[in-house]
Design a protein around this motif. Structure first.
Motif, PDB file in Angstrom:
ATOM      1  N   TRP A   1      23.142  42.278  12.146  1.00 35.80           N
ATOM      2  CA  TRP A   1      22.429  42.015  11.152  1.00 35.80           C
ATOM      3  C   TRP A   1      23.750  42.471  10.193  1.00 35.80           C
ATOM      4  N   VAL A   2      24.355  43.283  10.465  1.00 31.63           N
ATOM      5  CA  VAL A   2      25.574  43.242   8.817  1.00 31.63           C
ATOM      6  C   VAL A   2      27.076  42.299   9.328  1.00 31.63           C
ATOM      7  N   ARG A   3      26.993  41.365  10.139  1.00 30.61           N
ATOM      8  CA  ARG A   3      27.473  40.714  10.363  1.00 30.61           C
ATOM      9  C   ARG A   3      27.261  39.586  10.431  1.00 30.61           C
ATOM     10  N   ASN A   4      25.525  38.974  10.797  1.00 32.85           N
ATOM     11  CA  ASN A   4      25.502  38.043   9.847  1.00 32.85           C
ATOM     12  C   ASN A   4      25.773  38.190   8.267  1.00 32.85           C
ATOM     13  N   ARG A   5      24.531  39.441   7.952  1.00 31.74           N
ATOM     14  CA  ARG A   5      24.854  39.058   6.528  1.00 31.74           C
ATOM     15  C   ARG A   5      26.300  38.958   5.976  1.00 31.74           C
ATOM     16  N   ASP A   6      27.000  39.481   5.734  1.00 34.58           N
ATOM     17  CA  ASP A   6      28.806  39.793   5.693  1.00 34.58           C
ATOM     18  C   ASP A   6      29.635  38.333   6.094  1.00 34.58           C
ATOM     19  N   THR A   7      28.905  37.341   6.734  1.00 32.61           N
ATOM     20  CA  THR A   7      29.150  35.732   7.650  1.00 32.61           C
ATOM     21  C   THR A   7      28.522  34.585   5.930  1.00 32.61           C
ATOM     22  N   GLU A   8      27.556  35.611   5.708  1.00 35.16           N
ATOM     23  CA  GLU A   8      26.857  34.259   5.078  1.00 35.16           C
ATOM     24  C   GLU A   8      27.102  34.746   3.344  1.00 35.16           C
ATOM     25  N   ARG A   9      27.376  35.942   3.625  1.00 35.49           N
ATOM     26  CA  ARG A   9      27.963  36.207   1.522  1.00 35.49           C
ATOM     27  C   ARG A   9      29.334  35.849   1.680  1.00 35.49           C
ATOM     28  N   ARG A  10      29.984  35.450   3.225  1.00 36.06           N
ATOM     29  CA  ARG A  10      31.130  34.797   2.790  1.00 36.06           C
ATOM     30  C   ARG A  10      31.948  33.681   2.783  1.00 36.06           C
ATOM     31  N   ASP A  11      30.160  32.558   3.406  1.00 32.58           N
ATOM     32  CA  ASP A  11      30.112  31.499   3.126  1.00 32.58           C
ATOM     33  C   ASP A  11      29.597  31.144   1.632  1.00 32.58           C
ATOM     34  N   LEU A  12      28.335  32.160   1.010  1.00 28.67           N
ATOM     35  CA  LEU A  12      27.919  31.713  -0.463  1.00 28.67           C
ATOM     36  C   LEU A  12      29.256  31.464  -1.039  1.00 28.67           C
ATOM     37  N   GLU A  13      30.306  32.645  -1.306  1.00 28.98           N
ATOM     38  CA  GLU A  13      31.756  32.481  -2.148  1.00 28.98           C
ATOM     39  C   GLU A  13      32.162  31.664  -2.124  1.00 28.98           C
ATOM     40  N   ALA A  14      32.723  31.249  -0.687  1.00 27.50           N
ATOM     41  CA  ALA A  14      33.578  29.468  -0.429  1.00 27.50           C
ATOM     42  C   ALA A  14      32.650  28.985  -0.918  1.00 27.50           C
ATOM     43  N   LEU A  15      30.964  28.580  -1.072  1.00 23.16           N
ATOM     44  CA  LEU A  15      30.666  27.394  -1.479  1.00 23.16           C
ATOM     45  C   LEU A  15      30.677  27.992  -3.080  1.00 23.16           C
ATOM     46  N   ARG A  16      30.336  28.671  -3.426  1.00 24.67           N
ATOM     47  CA  ARG A  16      31.269  28.749  -5.240  1.00 24.67           C
ATOM     48  C   ARG A  16      32.227  28.555  -5.235  1.00 24.67           C
ATOM     49  N   ALA A  17      33.245  28.943  -4.855  1.00 27.32           N
ATOM     50  CA  ALA A  17      34.995  28.491  -4.959  1.00 27.32           C
ATOM     51  C   ALA A  17      34.466  26.789  -4.895  1.00 27.32           C
ATOM     52  N   ALA A  18      34.128  26.713  -4.027  1.00 28.85           N
ATOM     53  CA  ALA A  18      34.222  25.357  -3.848  1.00 28.85           C
ATOM     54  C   ALA A  18      33.647  24.449  -5.618  1.00 28.85           C
ATOM     55  N   ILE A  19      32.690  24.811  -5.405  1.00 28.48           N
ATOM     56  CA  ILE A  19      31.553  24.037  -6.845  1.00 28.48           C
ATOM     57  C   ILE A  19      32.355  24.602  -7.664  1.00 28.48           C
ATOM     58  N   ARG A  20      33.278  26.001  -8.000  1.00 29.45           N
ATOM     59  CA  ARG A  20      34.410  25.755  -9.005  1.00 29.45           C
ATOM     60  C   ARG A  20      34.871  24.664  -9.231  1.00 29.45           C
ATOM     61  N   THR A  21      35.725  24.448  -8.012  1.00 32.28           N
ATOM     62  CA  THR A  21      36.962  23.674  -7.974  1.00 32.28           C
ATOM     63  C   THR A  21      36.707  22.361  -8.476  1.00 32.28           C
ATOM     64  N   GLY A  22      35.283  21.780  -8.277  1.00 36.25           N
ATOM     65  CA  GLY A  22      34.931  20.219  -8.576  1.00 36.25           C
ATOM     66  C   GLY A  22      34.512  20.116  -9.805  1.00 36.25           C
ATOM     67  N   LEU A  23      33.707  21.483 -10.870  1.00 36.51           N
ATOM     68  CA  LEU A  23      33.533  21.609 -12.067  1.00 36.51           C
ATOM     69  C   LEU A  23      34.971  21.624 -13.127  1.00 36.51           C
ATOM     70  N   ASP A  24      35.934  22.456 -12.132  1.00 37.70           N
ATOM     71  CA  ASP A  24      36.847  22.843 -13.034  1.00 37.70           C
ATOM     72  C   ASP A  24      37.807  21.073 -13.059  1.00 37.70           C
ATOM     73  N   SER A  25      37.639  20.238 -11.848  1.00 34.95           N
ATOM     74  CA  SER A  25      38.316  18.903 -11.822  1.00 34.95           C
ATOM     75  C   SER A  25      38.493  18.067 -13.057  1.00 34.95           C
ATOM     76  N   GLY A  26      37.501  17.705 -13.627  1.00 36.27           N
ATOM     77  CA  GLY A  26      37.635  17.284 -14.511  1.00 36.27           C
ATOM     78  C   GLY A  26      36.205  16.590 -14.992  1.00 36.27           C
ATOM     79  N   PRO A  27      36.375  16.267 -14.994  1.00 39.39           N
ATOM     80  CA  PRO A  27      34.650  15.403 -15.722  1.00 39.39           C
ATOM     81  C   PRO A  27      34.474  14.317 -14.266  1.00 39.39           C
TER      82      PRO A  27
END
Length: 87
Positions: A42-68
């Motif tokens: 459960w801890v491993r799965n939770r950690d993986t989900e947290r990393r995946d979510l952070e990667a998704l948030r980073a990708a969204i930030r990159t997209g938003l920062d890339s311009g209109p």
């Protein structure tokens, strides 16, 4: 060895039976071993989900920062015009 703490857990009868059968079958030496392994998974799965979510948030930030952005309707209209089959 790390400190050990004794806990009492409650679970549905079906899960308790599966746990008892697993121990009785020799797969684990005790119910505690089964529960510890389940918690480690459960801890491993939770950690993986947290990393995946952070990667998704980073990708969204990159997209938003890339311009209109460009409206999808405009993009598809340009693609249709570019690749329209001439008859």
């Amino acid at each position: 060895m790390p400190a050990v703490e004794r806990l009492t857990i409650t679970m549905p009868a079906e899960m308790a039976e599966i746990l008892r059968q697993t121990v009785a079958g020799g797969e684990y030496a005790s119910a505690s071993e089964v529960v510890r392994e389940a918690l480690r998974d459960w801890v491993r799965n939770r950690d993986t989900e947290r990393r995946d979510l952070e990667a998704l948030r980073a990708a969204i930030r990159t997209g938003l920062d890339s311009g209109p952005g460009i409206p999808a309707d405009q993009v598809f209209a340009e693609l249709r015009a570019r690749y329209a089959v001439k008859s």
